[in-house]
Design an enzyme around this catalytic site. Sequence first.
Site, PDB file in Angstrom:
ATOM      1  N   SER A 153       2.053   5.631   5.575  1.00 23.51           N
ATOM      2  CA  SER A 153       2.734   4.191   4.757  1.00 23.51           C
ATOM      3  C   SER A 153       3.899   4.874   3.720  1.00 23.51           C
ATOM      4  O   SER A 153       4.687   5.492   4.438  1.00 23.51           O
ATOM      5  CB  SER A 153       1.499   3.786   3.943  1.00 23.51           C
ATOM      6  OG  SER A 153       1.835   2.638   3.576  1.00 23.51           O
ATOM      7  N   ASP A 163      -2.384  -4.190  11.536  1.00 19.78           N
ATOM      8  CA  ASP A 163      -2.040  -3.715  10.233  1.00 19.78           C
ATOM      9  C   ASP A 163      -1.443  -4.963   9.452  1.00 19.78           C
ATOM     10  O   ASP A 163      -0.607  -5.538  10.051  1.00 19.78           O
ATOM     11  CB  ASP A 163      -1.026  -2.582  10.260  1.00 19.78           C
ATOM     12  CG  ASP A 163      -0.696  -1.950   8.939  1.00 19.78           C
ATOM     13  OD1 ASP A 163      -0.893  -2.706   8.119  1.00 19.78           O
ATOM     14  OD2 ASP A 163      -0.381  -0.677   9.111  1.00 19.78           O
ATOM     15  N   HIS A 179      -4.577  -0.609   8.589  1.00 18.68           N
ATOM     16  CA  HIS A 179      -3.745   0.405   7.735  1.00 18.68           C
ATOM     17  C   HIS A 179      -4.470   1.596   7.132  1.00 18.68           C
ATOM     18  O   HIS A 179      -3.952   2.380   6.573  1.00 18.68           O
ATOM     19  CB  HIS A 179      -3.191  -0.487   6.621  1.00 18.68           C
ATOM     20  CG  HIS A 179      -1.839   0.192   6.007  1.00 18.68           C
ATOM     21  ND1 HIS A 179      -0.727   0.270   6.755  1.00 18.68           N
ATOM     22  CD2 HIS A 179      -1.675   0.678   4.853  1.00 18.68           C
ATOM     23  CE1 HIS A 179       0.262   1.139   6.076  1.00 18.68           C
ATOM     24  NE2 HIS A 179      -0.408   1.113   4.830  1.00 18.68           N
TER      25      HIS A 179
END
Length: 290
Positions: free
Chosen positions: A157, A234, A267
């Site tokens: 991320s 995600d 995620h």
Amino acid sequence: MAVTPPPHVWEVEQLSSNKMFGGHNLRFRHHSATLGCPMTFSVYLPPSPASNVPVLYWLSGLTCTDENFIIKAGAQRAAAAHGIALVAPDTSPRGLNIEGESDSYDFGVGAGFYLNATNEKWKNWRMYDYVVKELPKILSDHFVLLNTKQASIFGHSMGGHGALTIYLKNTDKYKSVSAFAPIVNPINCPWGQKAFSNYLGSTESDWEEYDATCLIKKNNKVSTPILIDQGEDDKFLAEQLLPRNFEEACKAAGVPLILRMQPGYDHSYFFIATFIDDHIAHHAQFLKSA
């Protein structure tokens, strides 16, 4: 393998040691001259009696510390098998008590974005220099087994953004790069726009220096394949992560990219743990080459 705590040069303090897969998870605290505050970082040393152990840096995402990856990703088994050391720094300065530093999860504490802030208020937010310059120096001074010149980098991320941008700006320092669900085009997403406007000001050309999609257009000499895994479920995919923008930029620049869209994955660290062995094997082939 017995692990001897490193000498207390620069007042580096060992906080913990836990044996795992024959190697050791170690955690340290030191005062960062770059950030102006105490910082922690974690190291996994594989069970190897040899010196010259290559280093794989992990950069974590928003709200994380150095411990999230070490505890949740399950990376040590593969790192031990490949004889690679894992190094996980924290994600921002802490304890400076700057007004507004803890007002939101996506800016300030836990959200350093791996850049060098130019806004005077956030002058301590220099995670780029910390990761690229200060941390490798600390490692080389304290760990005789490690070869910090044989290094690669990956992350998740915000940390995937950091890994990609740091690699693209320093291809002479890292052998390879990979990422899980990275923020690849921050100038065009809310997370990036919020962070960059506060840390860097309003000049978009300054933002582009920390945007992987912009950097790839300037660095078309990358020949080592970039590996990215992205979960199709995600919740941040469409608004924040924008992997197709990076894919198009890589195609235009002729840069090899392995973008794997993973059906059903989100995620989280459940996603990361599923594919972490692939990423470590990807880096091993470059870290172990001459």
